[in-house]
Design a protein around this motif. Structure first.
Motif, PDB file in Angstrom:
ATOM      1  N   SER A 172      -2.195   2.571  -0.135  1.00 12.80           N
ATOM      2  CA  SER A 172      -1.580   2.223  -1.415  1.00 12.80           C
ATOM      3  C   SER A 172      -1.771   3.303  -2.469  1.00 12.80           C
ATOM      4  CB  SER A 172      -2.143   0.894  -1.930  1.00 12.80           C
ATOM      5  OG  SER A 172      -3.548   0.992  -2.138  1.00 12.80           O
ATOM      6  N   LEU A 173      -2.697   4.229  -2.245  1.00 14.35           N
ATOM      7  CA  LEU A 173      -2.914   5.320  -3.200  1.00 14.35           C
ATOM      8  C   LEU A 173      -1.793   6.341  -3.154  1.00 14.35           C
ATOM      9  CD1 LEU A 173      -6.721   6.007  -2.570  1.00 14.35           C
ATOM     10  CD2 LEU A 173      -5.713   4.688  -4.438  1.00 14.35           C
ATOM     11  N   PHE A 174      -1.001   6.344  -2.057  1.00 18.05           N
ATOM     12  CA  PHE A 174      -0.046   7.422  -1.854  1.00 18.05           C
ATOM     13  C   PHE A 174       1.411   6.982  -1.816  1.00 18.05           C
ATOM     14  CE2 PHE A 174      -4.068   8.698   0.021  1.00 18.05           C
ATOM     15  CZ  PHE A 174      -4.251   9.945  -0.540  1.00 18.05           C
ATOM     16  N   THR A 175       1.669   5.734  -1.462  1.00 13.22           N
ATOM     17  CA  THR A 175       3.062   5.320  -1.333  1.00 13.22           C
ATOM     18  C   THR A 175       3.214   3.815  -1.567  1.00 13.22           C
ATOM     19  OG1 THR A 175       5.000   5.355   0.127  1.00 13.22           O
ATOM     20  CG2 THR A 175       2.875   4.900   1.163  1.00 13.22           C
TER      21      THR A 175
ATOM     22  N   LEU B  42       6.486  10.303  10.377  1.00  8.61           N
ATOM     23  CA  LEU B  42       5.747  11.528  10.056  1.00  8.61           C
ATOM     24  C   LEU B  42       5.007  11.388   8.729  1.00  8.61           C
ATOM     25  CD1 LEU B  42       5.170  14.386  11.066  1.00  8.61           C
ATOM     26  CD2 LEU B  42       7.172  15.170   9.793  1.00  8.61           C
ATOM     27  N   ALA B  43       5.645  10.744   7.748  1.00  8.33           N
ATOM     28  CA  ALA B  43       4.997  10.539   6.449  1.00  8.33           C
ATOM     29  C   ALA B  43       3.791   9.610   6.588  1.00  8.33           C
ATOM     30  CB  ALA B  43       5.989   9.968   5.454  1.00  8.33           C
TER      31      ALA B  43
ATOM     32  N   VAL C  42       7.171   3.516   5.083  1.00 10.42           N
ATOM     33  CA  VAL C  42       6.067   4.467   5.224  1.00 10.42           C
ATOM     34  C   VAL C  42       4.741   3.719   5.263  1.00 10.42           C
ATOM     35  CG1 VAL C  42       4.868   6.418   4.149  1.00 10.42           C
ATOM     36  CG2 VAL C  42       7.364   6.312   4.105  1.00 10.42           C
ATOM     37  N   THR C  43       4.617   2.697   4.419  1.00  7.07           N
ATOM     38  CA  THR C  43       3.390   1.899   4.396  1.00  7.07           C
ATOM     39  C   THR C  43       3.145   1.241   5.749  1.00  7.07           C
ATOM     40  OG1 THR C  43       3.584   1.443   2.034  1.00  7.07           O
ATOM     41  CG2 THR C  43       2.246  -0.074   3.325  1.00  7.07           C
ATOM     42  N   ALA C  44       4.201   0.706   6.353  1.00  7.64           N
ATOM     43  CA  ALA C  44       4.061   0.060   7.660  1.00  7.64           C
ATOM     44  C   ALA C  44       3.619   1.068   8.724  1.00  7.64           C
ATOM     45  CB  ALA C  44       5.379  -0.579   8.063  1.00  7.64           C
ATOM     46  N   ALA C  45       4.189   2.276   8.691  1.00  4.98           N
ATOM     47  CA  ALA C  45       3.810   3.301   9.667  1.00  4.98           C
ATOM     48  C   ALA C  45       2.354   3.717   9.484  1.00  4.98           C
ATOM     49  CB  ALA C  45       4.728   4.511   9.528  1.00  4.98           C
ATOM     50  N   ALA C  46       1.938   3.890   8.222  1.00  5.02           N
ATOM     51  CA  ALA C  46       0.558   4.290   7.955  1.00  5.02           C
ATOM     52  C   ALA C  46      -0.420   3.183   8.364  1.00  5.02           C
ATOM     53  CB  ALA C  46       0.386   4.629   6.478  1.00  5.02           C
TER      54      ALA C  46
END
Length: 457
Positions: free
Chosen positions: A358-361, A287-288, A366-370
């Motif tokens: 990379s601006l947010f997390t 979700l993130a 979470v990075t992998a999901a995004a």
């Protein structure tokens, strides 16, 4: 000493309407730039308000998440849906050379704006609490949401009036003054909301109601400014105050587009709520990751909105003048411009998602999901931009049914597809791929509607 012209001397011809003769692409870009700046300014207000509310605590942050969909809905309905109907009706009248009708339309539009604002005030004051509770609001979070909502929606008439009056001016082809007014409202909202919400500059610290007061006060000032400007006679149309009378056909001319177009923002909000609810079953990390991706979508919408709104008076005036071929060229040009710009951003992030993520997390999960989201959904962004812009262009032609139906197709696909994927235990990547498919369906469906629908004067 004056020399009178002979009685049979012909009157000078009125100046040509530039929106009917100027090159399409340069004119479209010129009209879109002020709207883009204004929309980005409005987006920055949301960032500033979130910052203020974050300083008030965790409960206010959760509370604003409950109110946000309804606040977005009133903005989308008044500015994009009903506002597009207003701009369309006025631009078609001006394209036909009927300035008197344009002035009468403007007065009826103002009444519709007041009515729309009162409707939102009534609904949210009566049903706001149960709606927020339905979305999961409990305890202090629910109370904070209600305190913010009561103040915000008590000023809904001002929000509707600003967007309606801005749409009237856009219908005449004037994009600069409405954009300047919206930027002024945004600046006032940031200053007043911050001062009253956080108790800055010696003002009382009112918390959530104070932040909401900033928006209510700013839009009230903005509506007064735009009303005074229109009443002064300096705009490209005159309000027909002396000859005004309620005319059912005038209301119908606006509402047959605006009321139907209001289904699109309802469907958009419902699509987001459904997809968010479905993704919540995949866990916080997924979700993130989606939240980071959807945040970019919200920043890209102003581009498609700005180009689409710029196309409304160009399409409408061409329709009013009977130049159907030019109206269609404007629509296709606007759609391609939006698809290229939004699609380019989506394509870049599909290849290099770290530029945004990379601006947010820095969290690996979470990075992998995004990253997965952008790899799969990014290629669909251009189709989404195409659909949004063609939706506005179709308003200019008073033929909005097809694009609204395309939005319905997107909603049905997300609802049924999301349910099926969860039922069969599909991975989150399949959900992200469905987002791209839904965008393609929306964009191509809107294009097919424009292509197949017969436009007439």
């Amino acid at each position: 000493m004056t020399i009178e012209a002979p009685a049979d001397t012909p009157l000078p011809a009125p100046p040509p309407n530039r929106l009917l003769t100027a090159p399409i692409l340069p004119t479209l870009v010129r009209l879109a730039i002020p709207n883009t700046i204004a929309m980005l300014g409005t987006a920055l207000v949301a960032v500033a308000e979130t910052s203020y509310i974050g300083r008030l605590g965790t409960e206010p942050l959760a509370a604003i998440a409950l109110v946000f969909p309804f606040a977005m809905l009133t903005q989308m309905m008044s500015a994009g849906a009903m506002g597009g109907g207003v701009s369309s009706a006025i631009s078609r009248a001006l394209g036909a050379g009927d300035t008197h009708r344009a002035g009468v339309l403007a007065l009826h539009a103002i009444l519709i704006g007041i009515g729309g604002g009162l409707m939102f005030t009534l609904v949210m004051l009566l049903f706001g609490r149960p709606l927020f509770a339905l979305l999961g609001g409990r305890g202090d979070v629910l109370e904070q949401a209600c305190s913010y909502s009561v103040v915000l929606f008590s000023g809904a008439v001002s929000i509707w009036l600003v967007n309606t009056l801005a749409s009237i001016l856009r219908g005449t082809g004037d994009m600069i003054l409405p954009a300047g007014a919206l930027l002024g409202v945004a600046a006032l909202q940031v200053v007043i909301g911050g001062a009253l919400g956080l108790g800055l500059f010696g003002m009382p610290r009112l918390g959530m109601p104070g932040v909401a007061s900033g928006q209510a006060i700013a839009f009230t000032i903005g509506s007064m400014f735009l009303l005074i400007y229109l009443a002064s006679g300096r705009s490209r149309l005159r309000l027909q105050l002396r000859a005004f009378s309620f005319q059912r056909p005038i209301f119908v001319d606006i509402l047959k587009i605006g009321a139907l177009a209001c289904l699109a923002p309802l469907q958009s909000v419902l699509t987001i709520l459904i997809f968010t609810k479905v993704l919540a079953s995949y866990g916080t990390t997924t979700l993130a990751g989606y939240g980071i991706g959807s945040r970019l979508e919200f920043l890209l919408i102003p581009i498609a909105f700005a180009v689409g709104v710029a196309s409304i008076p160009m399409v409408g005036m061409a329709i009013g003048a009977g130049d159907i071929a030019r109206a269609r060229r404007v629509a296709w040009t606007a759609g391609v411009v939006s698809a290229v710009i939004v699609g380019l951003v989506g394509a870049v992030l599909a290849i290099w998602p770290a530029l945004w993520v990379s601006l947010f997390t820095a969290d690996p999960a979470v990075t992998a999901a995004a990253h997965t989201y952008f790899h799969l959904a990014g290629p669909g962004f251009g189709f989404f931009g195409l659909g949004v812009t063609l939706y506005f262009a179709s308003q200019g032609a008073a033929k909005v049914g097809g694009p609204v139906l395309a939005a319905t197709g997107r909603l049905v696909l997300v609802a049924l597809g999301g349910w099926a994927l969860v039922a069969f235990g599909a991975p989150a990547s399949a959900m992200f791929a469905m987002v791209a498919v839904a965008m393609v369906v929306y964009g191509l469906g809107s294009a097919a509607a424009i292509y197949l629908t017969r436009w007439v004067k």
